[in-house]
Scaffold this motif. Structure first.
Motif, short mmCIF file in Angstrom:
data_model
loop_
_atom_site.label_atom_id
_atom_site.label_comp_id
_atom_site.label_asym_id
_atom_site.label_seq_id
_atom_site.Cartn_x
_atom_site.Cartn_y
_atom_site.Cartn_z
N LEU A 133 0.87 -1.19 0.00
CA LEU A 133 0.00 0.00 0.00
C LEU A 133 0.90 1.23 0.00
CD1 LEU A 133 -2.77 1.53 0.55
CD2 LEU A 133 -2.25 1.24 2.99
N GLY A 134 0.65 2.17 -0.90
CA GLY A 134 1.43 3.42 -0.94
C GLY A 134 0.53 4.61 -0.60
N LEU A 135 1.03 5.50 0.24
CA LEU A 135 0.27 6.69 0.63
C LEU A 135 1.05 7.94 0.24
CD1 LEU A 135 -0.82 5.75 4.28
CD2 LEU A 135 -2.02 5.27 2.13
N GLU A 136 0.35 8.92 -0.34
CA GLU A 136 1.01 10.16 -0.78
C GLU A 136 0.18 11.37 -0.36
OE1 GLU A 136 3.53 11.71 -2.46
OE2 GLU A 136 2.36 13.51 -2.89
N SER A 137 0.84 12.34 0.29
CA SER A 137 0.16 13.62 0.56
C SER A 137 1.21 14.72 0.71
CB SER A 137 -0.72 13.53 1.83
OG SER A 137 0.07 13.37 2.98
N SER A 138 2.21 14.73 -0.19
CA SER A 138 3.31 15.69 0.00
C SER A 138 2.95 17.10 -0.46
CB SER A 138 4.56 15.22 -0.75
OG SER A 138 4.31 15.20 -2.13
N CYS A 139 1.94 17.20 -1.33
CA CYS A 139 1.59 18.52 -1.85
C CYS A 139 0.07 18.71 -1.81
CB CYS A 139 2.16 18.68 -3.25
SG CYS A 139 2.05 20.35 -3.87
N ASP A 140 -0.61 18.58 -2.94
CA ASP A 140 -2.05 18.84 -2.92
C ASP A 140 -2.90 17.65 -3.37
OD1 ASP A 140 -1.11 19.05 -5.52
OD2 ASP A 140 -2.61 20.51 -6.11
N ASP A 141 -2.30 16.47 -3.50
CA ASP A 141 -3.08 15.28 -3.83
C ASP A 141 -3.07 14.35 -2.63
OD1 ASP A 141 -3.85 15.41 -6.71
OD2 ASP A 141 -1.69 15.66 -6.93
N ALA B 15 4.02 1.72 2.38
CA ALA B 15 5.00 2.73 1.97
C ALA B 15 4.36 4.11 2.05
CB ALA B 15 5.46 2.45 0.54
N VAL B 16 5.13 5.10 2.52
CA VAL B 16 4.59 6.46 2.62
C VAL B 16 5.61 7.44 2.06
CG1 VAL B 16 3.23 6.02 4.69
CG2 VAL B 16 5.56 6.87 4.93
N THR B 17 5.11 8.53 1.48
CA THR B 17 6.03 9.60 1.09
C THR B 17 6.57 10.22 2.36
OG1 THR B 17 4.65 10.10 -0.82
CG2 THR B 17 6.25 11.78 -0.16
N THR C 195 2.00 12.72 -12.90
CA THR C 195 1.64 13.63 -11.80
C THR C 195 1.57 12.81 -10.51
OG1 THR C 195 -0.66 13.28 -12.45
CG2 THR C 195 0.36 15.29 -13.22
N ASP C 196 1.46 13.50 -9.37
CA ASP C 196 1.52 12.81 -8.08
C ASP C 196 0.41 11.76 -7.96
OD1 ASP C 196 3.63 14.38 -7.52
OD2 ASP C 196 2.62 15.64 -6.05
N ASN C 197 0.76 10.63 -7.39
CA ASN C 197 -0.20 9.52 -7.27
C ASN C 197 0.30 8.54 -6.21
OD1 ASN C 197 1.29 7.11 -8.69
ND2 ASN C 197 1.69 8.92 -9.94
N GLY C 198 -0.58 7.63 -5.80
CA GLY C 198 -0.19 6.66 -4.78
C GLY C 198 0.55 5.47 -5.37
N VAL C 199 0.33 5.21 -6.68
CA VAL C 199 0.94 4.04 -7.32
C VAL C 199 2.47 4.15 -7.26
CG1 VAL C 199 1.19 2.80 -9.52
CG2 VAL C 199 -1.04 3.72 -8.86
N MET C 200 2.98 5.35 -7.54
CA MET C 200 4.45 5.50 -7.57
C MET C 200 5.06 5.26 -6.18
SD MET C 200 4.96 9.59 -8.08
CE MET C 200 5.10 10.72 -6.68
N ILE C 201 4.32 5.60 -5.14
CA ILE C 201 4.85 5.39 -3.78
C ILE C 201 4.83 3.88 -3.47
CG2 ILE C 201 4.59 5.99 -1.32
CD1 ILE C 201 5.30 8.36 -3.29
N ALA C 202 3.73 3.23 -3.85
CA ALA C 202 3.64 1.78 -3.62
C ALA C 202 4.73 1.06 -4.41
CB ALA C 202 2.25 1.29 -4.02
N TRP C 203 4.94 1.49 -5.68
CA TRP C 203 5.95 0.82 -6.52
C TRP C 203 7.37 1.03 -5.97
CZ3 TRP C 203 6.42 -3.05 -9.61
CH2 TRP C 203 7.61 -3.22 -10.32
N ALA C 204 7.66 2.27 -5.56
CA ALA C 204 8.99 2.52 -4.95
C ALA C 204 9.12 1.68 -3.69
CB ALA C 204 9.15 4.01 -4.63
N GLY C 205 8.01 1.51 -2.96
CA GLY C 205 8.01 0.65 -1.77
C GLY C 205 8.37 -0.78 -2.14
N ILE C 206 7.82 -1.26 -3.24
CA ILE C 206 8.13 -2.63 -3.68
C ILE C 206 9.61 -2.77 -4.04
CG2 ILE C 206 7.76 -4.25 -5.61
CD1 ILE C 206 4.76 -3.47 -5.42
N GLU C 207 10.12 -1.77 -4.77
CA GLU C 207 11.54 -1.82 -5.16
C GLU C 207 12.43 -1.88 -3.92
OE1 GLU C 207 12.97 -1.69 -8.37
OE2 GLU C 207 11.81 -0.31 -9.62
N ARG C 208 12.07 -1.09 -2.90
CA ARG C 208 12.88 -1.06 -1.68
C ARG C 208 12.68 -2.32 -0.85
NH1 ARG C 208 15.16 3.90 -1.27
NH2 ARG C 208 15.72 3.70 0.92
#
Ligand code: KG4
Ligand code: ZN
Length: 390
Positions: free
Chosen positions: A30-38, A103-105, A343-356
């Protein structure tokens, strides 16, 4: 944290890296993102499937203020975060207990906004005893293309063009970045947003991409880019050889043109012509400096597999076209994630989480957000968790 709990998490952490390398199970993060406005969440599997995804935009909240208001953004994240997590789990037909990690930003970004996803992720992970992964937002933009294209193998050249950053870098591997160029003033996304404000362009809806940048791109399609010829930044002898970027001069020039009544911001053709001139100059600038980044990679004896462009501005078609030509002339492909994943999204955070996670790169439940966080600093951050970090 109790020592027993620490030891359990540590054992599990190390076993992920070992288990993954031995049997390659499908991991779900699970990836969570809230670094800016999404406010965004997504569950992604290690075979690249998006199992559930929710993104609540705030364009209508901030448009009336002409830009993002940090306090308002944080309030909306607080309200929306539980809903996007709930909605994402429901879409995936999963519960937190089914996940392999959260995974979280962790940064960089607006402090009060980052605090929301970091607190949510830490709490969910701690309560359910799941591994936690703090993700660098720009690393997530850079790695996104590895989920959508098998062409993107290390090392690759990467252009990160967003609202907060304009960076060219060589990506050697996870955590391994060599910065080549960065902006000396505004980011390219900021410049798009400020020029849109100068031209009084209404933002477009979230369904169509949302915000000021896409509105300017749409307007530029109807414009004559040569009516107001704008100089390409950092093109003079003293700065032409630098791979850095600069966008504030373009923005200031357009402001001055308006003050001198060289165009009328309420006449649509004037708006479109200025938008087209700005987009052309900005695009040429990005391309010229990325050409220097290719050269720098060759000087470093790094044979890059492709050029990746990511971040909100990489969804701009004129920018993509120009970078595509550049990549081809350097003998590689340009790879951009689809616009909704630029653009900002949760998928990229989850994917980076998987890579790590595959490398066993986890973080303790005590992590805080990091407002300013150079990508190169990742090199010195714990590569594998040590017992003392839990
Ligand atoms: O990556 P992103 O969603 O958020 C940050 O991490 O900053 O990028 C947002 C930026 C904004 O400045 C937005 O106006 C710009 O990307 N942007 C665009 C386009 N779509 C988003 N700029 C130009 N053309 C676009 N199509
Ligand atoms: Zn971003």
């Amino acid at each position: 944290m109790k020592p027993l709990f620490r030891a359990t998490i540590l054992r599990r952490t190390l076993s992920y890296a070992r288990a993954y390398s031995m049997s390659s199970p499908v991991l779900r993060v699970l990836g969570l993102e809230s670094s800016c406005d999404d406010t965004a969440a997504a569950i992604v599997s290690s075979d690249g499937q998006i199992l559930g995804e929710t993104n609540v935009h705030q364009h209508t909240v901030h448009e009336q203020h002409g830009g993002i208001v940090p306090g308002l953004a944080a309030n909306h994240h607080l309200k929306n975060m539980p809903l996007v997590v709930h909605d994402t789990l429901k879409k995936a037909g999963m519960q937190i207990t089914d996940l392999d990690a959260i995974a979280v930003t962790r940064g960089p970004g607006l402090p009060a906004s980052l605090a929301v996803c970091v607190a949510a992720g830490k709490t969910l992970a701690a309560v359910h005893a799941k591994p936690l992964i703090g993700v660098h937002h720009m690393e997530a933009h850079a790695l996104m293309a590895r989920m959508t294209s098998s062409v993107v193998q290390f090392p690759f050249l990467c252009l990160l063009i967003s609202g907060g950053h304009t960076l060219s870098l060589v990506v050697h591997g996870i955590n391994q970045y060599t910065m080549v160029g960065t902006t000396r003033d505004d980011s390219v996304g900021e410049a798009f947003d400020k020029v849109a404000r100068e031209l009084q362009v209404p933002w477009i809806s979230s369904q169509e991409g949302g915000g000021a940048g896409p509105a300017l791109e749409r307007l530029a399609r109807d414009g004559d880019p040569l009516r107001f010829a704008l100089p390409v930044p950092m093109d003079k002898a003293d700065s032409a050889a630098s791979p850095d970027f600069s966008f504030s001069g373009l923005k200031t020039r357009i402001k001055r043109m308006r003050e001198q009544n060289l165009f009328n911001p309420v006449v649509r053709q004037d708006q479109a012509d200025v938008a087209a001139a700005f987009q052309l100059a900005a695009t040429k600038h990005l391309r010229k400096k990325t050409a220097l980044a290719f050269r720098r990679a060759r000087e470093m004896h790094v044979d890059v597999t492709c050029l990746v462009a990511s971040g909100g501005v990489a969804s701009n078609l004129a920018v993509r076209e120009s970078l595509e030509q550049l990549a081809t002339s350097n003998g590689v492909d340009l790879v951009c994630p689809p616009p909704s994943l630029c653009t900002d999204n949760g998928v990229m955070i989850a994917w980076a989480g998987i890579e790590r996670l595959k490398l066993g790169l986890l973080d303790p439940y005590t992590i805080d957000f990091i407002q300013r966080w150079p990508l190169e600093d990742l090199k010195t951050m714990g590569y594998r968790p040590r017992a003392s970090s839990f």
